[in-house]
Scaffold this motif. Structure first.
Motif, mmCIF file in Angstrom:
data_model
loop_
_atom_site.group_PDB
_atom_site.id
_atom_site.type_symbol
_atom_site.label_atom_id
_atom_site.label_comp_id
_atom_site.label_asym_id
_atom_site.label_seq_id
_atom_site.Cartn_x
_atom_site.Cartn_y
_atom_site.Cartn_z
ATOM 1 N N TYR A 168 -12.282 16.513 53.044
ATOM 2 C CA TYR A 168 -13.066 17.625 53.570
ATOM 3 C C TYR A 168 -12.440 18.933 53.104
ATOM 4 N N LEU A 169 -13.188 20.008 53.220
ATOM 5 C CA LEU A 169 -12.686 21.353 52.961
ATOM 6 C C LEU A 169 -12.495 22.052 54.295
ATOM 7 N N PRO A 170 -11.413 22.816 54.444
ATOM 8 C CA PRO A 170 -11.191 23.474 55.739
ATOM 9 C C PRO A 170 -12.289 24.490 56.040
ATOM 10 N N LYS A 171 -12.595 24.619 57.305
ATOM 11 C CA LYS A 171 -13.639 25.558 57.719
ATOM 12 C C LYS A 171 -13.271 26.989 57.357
ATOM 13 N N THR A 172 -11.963 27.265 57.293
ATOM 14 C CA THR A 172 -11.513 28.627 57.004
ATOM 15 C C THR A 172 -11.862 29.081 55.592
ATOM 16 N N ILE A 173 -12.342 28.167 54.758
ATOM 17 C CA ILE A 173 -12.692 28.551 53.389
ATOM 18 C C ILE A 173 -13.839 29.559 53.396
ATOM 19 N N GLN A 174 -14.587 29.602 54.482
ATOM 20 C CA GLN A 174 -15.684 30.565 54.574
ATOM 21 C C GLN A 174 -15.178 32.001 54.647
ATOM 22 N N ASN A 175 -13.881 32.165 54.929
ATOM 23 C CA ASN A 175 -13.311 33.511 54.967
ATOM 24 C C ASN A 175 -13.005 34.050 53.569
ATOM 25 N N CYS A 176 -13.095 33.200 52.561
ATOM 26 C CA CYS A 176 -12.891 33.648 51.173
ATOM 27 C C CYS A 176 -14.195 34.271 50.689
#
Length: 368
Positions: free
Chosen positions: A133-141
């Protein structure tokens, strides 16, 4: 092991030290009377720092030693083709000016949550790892423009991935285990390329028409999983290439007839029945015309005429009567219907007890 870690540290240190940290010529213009702690001096000092590229690709690194210099001056970091299993949280948290991160072809099983600190990151390549999975925090990029996560073990993408990554132009997630794409992906209005082939996709999101800038869509080779396309796929007015090959799709949406900018359609390897296969095999233009006419309720037969392999009429040539005679013109040109009785007459009431099955039975009638 100690020697190996020392070697890796030395290699990393050498690469870091090769970066040019010499003062900028602009420093000579600073007035001596300026206070070293004044705001203007701090601004100039930040401008003097030169951002650098660091390439540690193919160095057989198993881990990343703690560098002693400022990671904030790195704008591009290449750690690809190593044996790295983990990216430290503290590392990504300090790469504040990072624009491109390449960690493909390692053994990474999870990305650090601190990857969300990379607010300037534009290119992220994590392909060829073991990510589930990809971390949810990637949306902050939020500056991210290109995300390459091919050849992992992804079973899902973050549900909210499309709500924040509004600058994303290229999303490549092929060769994973994705069953579906999140609905939020339809909010990626800047997206140009979406590559989701070689997964286990069973369905595509509705509202695909929101991807107003999408030019290339590849959902091929999901094999028996993908059986249908949403009708909204035909509303992708800027789509240039559509690859749906090697799925289980039987019907192409009629809305594809509206895709005037589409220049390449790959649909082989599907059990398509509508349009008929002979239309699909003709050309993209033939497919568009067929679907457009079907949508408008004025469908005509656009399939090519099949070659007839029958004869106009058969002639009874007297081959078995032991006699020869002169043929008339009609007989020579094959215009006379034969007068032979069909073999099923043997199964009629006129010949009780006799059937074609008994005639062609494998029994040996001469055994008596």
């Amino acid at each position: 092991m100690i020697c190996e870690e020392a070697y890796q540290y030395q290699q990393l240190h050498d690469h870091m030290m090769m970066m040019d940290l010499s003062p900028s010529p602009l420093s000579s213009t600073i007035s001596p009377s300026s206070s070293p702690m004044s705001p203007s001096n701090n601004t100039d000092s930040n401008e003097e720092e030169r951002l650098e590229d660091v390439n540690l690709s193919g160095m057989s690194l198993q881990s990343l030693p703690n560098p002693s210099l400022n990671l904030g001056i790195i704008c591009k970091l290449d750690l690809s083709n190593n044996h790295i299993e983990k990216i430290p949280e503290s590392l990504t948290a300090r790469l504040l000016n990072l624009v491109a991160l390449d960690i493909h072809s390692n053994q990474i099983k999870a990305l650090p949550n601190s990857i969300g600190c990379l607010s300037k990151l534009k290119i992220l390549n994590v392909s060829g790892n073991f990510l589930v999975y990809l971390p949810k925090t990637i949306q902050n990029c939020r500056s991210l423009e290109e995300l390459n996560a091919n050849f992992n073990e992804l079973v899902r993408l973050p549900d909210s991935i499309g709500l924040e990554l509004t600058n994303l132009r290229k999303l490549c997630v092929n060769s994973n285990k994705l069953i579906s794409l999140p609905t939020s992906i339809t909010y990626l209005t800047s997206l140009r390329v979406l590559d989701a082939r070689l997964n286990c996709l069973m369905i595509l999101p509705d509202d695909l028409e929101n991807l107003i800038n999408l030019e290339i869509l590849n959902v091929s080779q999901n094999f028996q999983y993908l059986t249908a396309l949403p009708s909204s796929i035909g509303l992708l007015m800027n789509l240039l290439e559509l690859d749906i090959s090697y799925n289980k799709i039987t019907v192409l949406p009629e809305s594809i007839g509206c895709m005037r900018r589409l220049r390449k359609l790959s649909a082989e390897g599907n059990p398509i029945v509508s349009p008929p296969i002979e239309v699909v095999e003709q050309s993209l233009q033939a497919v568009r015309e067929y679907l457009s006419q079907k949508m408008n309720g004025r469908l005509v037969n656009t399939s090519p005429k099949k070659k007839s392999w029958g004869f106009r009429k058969l002639v009874k040539y007297g081959t078995f009567n032991g006699r020869s005679r002169a043929w008339t013109r009609e007989e020579r040109e094959g215009l006379i219907m034969p007068e032979y009785r069909p073999i099923d007459i043997l199964a009629s009431n006129r010949f009780p007890g006799i059937s074609p099955r008994s005639i062609f039975s494998p029994r040996t009638y001469f055994s008596r």
